[in-house]
Design an enzyme around this catalytic site. Structure first.
Site, PDB file in Angstrom:
ATOM      1  N   GLY A 167       0.859  -1.195   0.000  1.00  0.00           N
ATOM      2  CA  GLY A 167       0.000   0.000   0.000  1.00  0.00           C
ATOM      3  C   GLY A 167       0.888   1.236   0.000  1.00  0.00           C
ATOM      4  O   GLY A 167       2.046   1.185  -0.424  1.00  0.00           O
ATOM      5  N   ARG A 168       0.329   2.331   0.525  1.00  0.00           N
ATOM      6  CA  ARG A 168       1.065   3.602   0.496  1.00  0.00           C
ATOM      7  C   ARG A 168       2.388   3.504   1.241  1.00  0.00           C
ATOM      8  O   ARG A 168       3.420   3.978   0.767  1.00  0.00           O
ATOM      9  CB  ARG A 168       0.207   4.703   1.131  1.00  0.00           C
ATOM     10  CG  ARG A 168      -0.957   5.110   0.273  1.00  0.00           C
ATOM     11  CD  ARG A 168      -1.978   5.875   1.087  1.00  0.00           C
ATOM     12  NE  ARG A 168      -2.729   4.954   1.943  1.00  0.00           N
ATOM     13  CZ  ARG A 168      -4.031   5.030   2.187  1.00  0.00           C
ATOM     14  NH1 ARG A 168      -4.732   6.000   1.670  1.00  0.00           N
ATOM     15  NH2 ARG A 168      -4.637   4.152   2.960  1.00  0.00           N
ATOM     16  N   ILE A 169       2.389   2.861   2.425  1.00  0.00           N
ATOM     17  CA  ILE A 169       3.620   2.816   3.232  1.00  0.00           C
ATOM     18  C   ILE A 169       4.628   1.862   2.596  1.00  0.00           C
ATOM     19  O   ILE A 169       5.823   2.164   2.502  1.00  0.00           O
ATOM     20  CB  ILE A 169       3.289   2.424   4.688  1.00  0.00           C
ATOM     21  CG1 ILE A 169       2.378   3.481   5.314  1.00  0.00           C
ATOM     22  CG2 ILE A 169       4.568   2.252   5.517  1.00  0.00           C
ATOM     23  CD1 ILE A 169       1.736   3.076   6.644  1.00  0.00           C
ATOM     24  N   ARG A 189      -1.919  -8.374  -1.987  1.00  0.00           N
ATOM     25  CA  ARG A 189      -3.201  -8.980  -2.374  1.00  0.00           C
ATOM     26  C   ARG A 189      -3.451  -8.747  -3.854  1.00  0.00           C
ATOM     27  O   ARG A 189      -3.821  -9.640  -4.582  1.00  0.00           O
ATOM     28  CB  ARG A 189      -4.289  -8.294  -1.552  1.00  0.00           C
ATOM     29  CG  ARG A 189      -5.337  -9.185  -1.007  1.00  0.00           C
ATOM     30  CD  ARG A 189      -6.238  -8.410  -0.111  1.00  0.00           C
ATOM     31  NE  ARG A 189      -5.920  -6.975  -0.147  1.00  0.00           N
ATOM     32  CZ  ARG A 189      -6.728  -6.020   0.260  1.00  0.00           C
ATOM     33  NH1 ARG A 189      -7.893  -6.322   0.739  1.00  0.00           N
ATOM     34  NH2 ARG A 189      -6.379  -4.742   0.220  1.00  0.00           N
ATOM     35  N   ALA A 249       3.858  -3.707  10.716  1.00  0.00           N
ATOM     36  CA  ALA A 249       2.452  -3.837  10.309  1.00  0.00           C
ATOM     37  C   ALA A 249       1.547  -3.864  11.540  1.00  0.00           C
ATOM     38  O   ALA A 249       1.048  -2.831  11.985  1.00  0.00           O
ATOM     39  CB  ALA A 249       2.277  -5.078   9.453  1.00  0.00           C
ATOM     40  N   ARG A 250       1.365  -5.019  12.096  1.00  0.00           N
ATOM     41  CA  ARG A 250       0.545  -5.192  13.298  1.00  0.00           C
ATOM     42  C   ARG A 250       1.002  -6.455  14.013  1.00  0.00           C
ATOM     43  O   ARG A 250       1.445  -7.401  13.360  1.00  0.00           O
ATOM     44  CB  ARG A 250      -0.933  -5.395  12.939  1.00  0.00           C
ATOM     45  CG  ARG A 250      -1.741  -4.130  12.759  1.00  0.00           C
ATOM     46  CD  ARG A 250      -1.969  -3.397  14.088  1.00  0.00           C
ATOM     47  NE  ARG A 250      -2.747  -2.189  13.910  1.00  0.00           N
ATOM     48  CZ  ARG A 250      -2.255  -0.978  13.633  1.00  0.00           C
ATOM     49  NH1 ARG A 250      -0.964  -0.806  13.491  1.00  0.00           N
ATOM     50  NH2 ARG A 250      -3.043   0.065  13.511  1.00  0.00           N
ATOM     51  N   GLU A 279       0.471  -6.691  22.372  1.00  0.00           N
ATOM     52  CA  GLU A 279       1.126  -5.494  22.916  1.00  0.00           C
ATOM     53  C   GLU A 279       0.157  -4.714  23.806  1.00  0.00           C
ATOM     54  O   GLU A 279      -1.055  -4.766  23.565  1.00  0.00           O
ATOM     55  CB  GLU A 279       1.659  -4.614  21.761  1.00  0.00           C
ATOM     56  CG  GLU A 279       0.592  -4.061  20.844  1.00  0.00           C
ATOM     57  CD  GLU A 279       1.186  -3.305  19.651  1.00  0.00           C
ATOM     58  OE1 GLU A 279       2.049  -3.854  18.940  1.00  0.00           O
ATOM     59  OE2 GLU A 279       0.767  -2.159  19.431  1.00  0.00           O
ATOM     60  N   HIS A 297       5.855   0.460  19.141  1.00  0.00           N
ATOM     61  CA  HIS A 297       4.816   0.908  18.192  1.00  0.00           C
ATOM     62  C   HIS A 297       4.930   2.426  17.957  1.00  0.00           C
ATOM     63  O   HIS A 297       4.005   3.184  18.242  1.00  0.00           O
ATOM     64  CB  HIS A 297       3.426   0.538  18.736  1.00  0.00           C
ATOM     65  CG  HIS A 297       2.380   0.450  17.662  1.00  0.00           C
ATOM     66  ND1 HIS A 297       1.360  -0.455  17.677  1.00  0.00           N
ATOM     67  CD2 HIS A 297       2.187   1.179  16.529  1.00  0.00           C
ATOM     68  CE1 HIS A 297       0.579  -0.289  16.615  1.00  0.00           C
ATOM     69  NE2 HIS A 297       1.076   0.697  15.898  1.00  0.00           N
TER      70      HIS A 297
END
Ligand code: 8YV
Length: 337
Positions: A167-169, A189, A249-250, A279, A297
């Site tokens: 994506g953008r990042i 994706r 990411a996450r 977290e 984070h």
């Protein structure tokens, strides 16, 4: 835990919740138009406290720490908008929010470059063992310096970076990598347009090929149940023993225990993590690893960007409560002209 900020004429001001501490100027701006209940103590609400805090407000500014689902919304009879101060919104159960007729918004674009900068910083720190080197200096080991006994790192220049989530990042990281003469491969994706691929100098490959060929793997994909443990033991087994893994990411995209085992067993060279499963807890096995760079984070954490995120979240909230379409509305079906 919450403080009620009374205004001179609350009858004309919609009630809103500010669920985490924000900049004082931003809070003052909100207080001009709203009756603000704010959690400036910044202690994360329990689910019960969140449910209660949402029960009588028309709008809420929240962050990734607030899980907004059917239970959180069950008493929220007046709520029109939940505005996330975050681009990722895996803390939102979007179908439940939509079913409750509530608008959901996030903060895209304003953090893209700052987050891409940080992804690159974490990659460099990890590959070049910067925090380990600092510990080495602090431990008084500099006098053990030798040609071969320093913490020896891995090169970035002219290596291959594999970006999962373009994506953008992800595209921002690719563009930064080009400046280092790196080869960029990506998996996403959906494939980028030929123009965007060209702008990033990036080639699309399967996830398996990316893991097998990249010297540095950077994760920038959104968390969804389908993306849970995108990187686990079997994916790490495909990676080069000299490779680094970066997760901005996450938490939950990586199986943290599998990663800790791989780092301890020398299956990959090093990891840089800004996000963690569960977290703010960090898996104790990760804490035992020396070949790791840990950050709490902070990928979007510059003053300018955090202010821009708060401002955009406020813009979303103000638009919704003025009956206008918020600029970054996630569930457009809820908006009625
Ligand atoms: C936030 C983030 O700081 O925007 C995101 O998706 O992960 C960070 O920028 C964090 O989610 C706090 O809300």
């Amino acid at each position: 835990m919450t403080t009620q900020h009374n205004t001179t004429n609350p009858a004309h001001k919609p009630k809103i919740l500010v669920a985490r501490a924000i900049f004082p100027e931003a809070l003052a701006k909100l207080e001009e138009s709203f009756e603000v209940r704010s959690n400036q103590s910044d202690k994360i609400f329990t689910p019960e406290e969140l449910q209660k805090a949402l029960s009588d407000v028309e709008g809420a500014l929240v962050a990734g720490s607030e899980r907004i689902d059917a239970i959180a919304l069950s008493e929220a009879k007046n709520l029109k908008i939940v505005a996330n101060i975050s681009v990722g919104y895996n803390n939102f159960d979007v179908p439940a929010i939509t079913a409750a007729g509530v608008m959901a918004t996030n903060t895209p674009d304003v953090l893209t470059d700052t987050t891409a900068d940080f992804g690159f910083a974490l990659l460099m720190a990890t590959a070049r063992r910067i925090t380990e080197s600092e510990h080495w200096v602090r431990a008084g080991k500099w006098d053990q310096w030798s040609i071969v006994n320093n913490p020896l790192g891995m090169d970035l220049h002219h290596s291959t970076v594999g970006i999962i989530g373009m994506g953008r990042i992800g595209q921002g990281i690719a563009k930064r990598a080009l400046g280092f003469g790196m080869k960029v491969v990506y998996h996403n994706r959906s494939r980028l347009s030929p123009e965007d691929e060209k702008a990033c100098g990036a080639s699309y490959v399967s996830k398996e090929e990316l893991l097998r060929t990249a010297d540095h793997v950077v994760l920038v994909l959104p968390y969804t149940p389908q993306n849970h443990h995108t990187i686990g033991a079997s994916e790490i087994a495909l990676m080069k023993p000299t490779a680094t893994l970066i997760n901005i990411a996450r938490g939950g995209i990586v199986d943290d225990l599998a990663l800790a085992n791989a780092l301890q067993g020398g299956k990959i060279f090093a990891a840089g993590l800004d996000v963690f499963e569960g977290e703010p807890q960090v898996h104790p096995e990760l804490l035992k690893c020396s070949n790791i760079v840990l950050a709490p984070h902070i990928a979007s954490a510059t003053e300018k960007t955090r202010r821009a995120m708060v401002d955009l979240a406020i813009e979303n909230l103000q638009a919704a409560l003025a009956g206008k379409k918020p600029p970054s509305l996630i569930n457009a079906e809820v908006f009625q002209d």
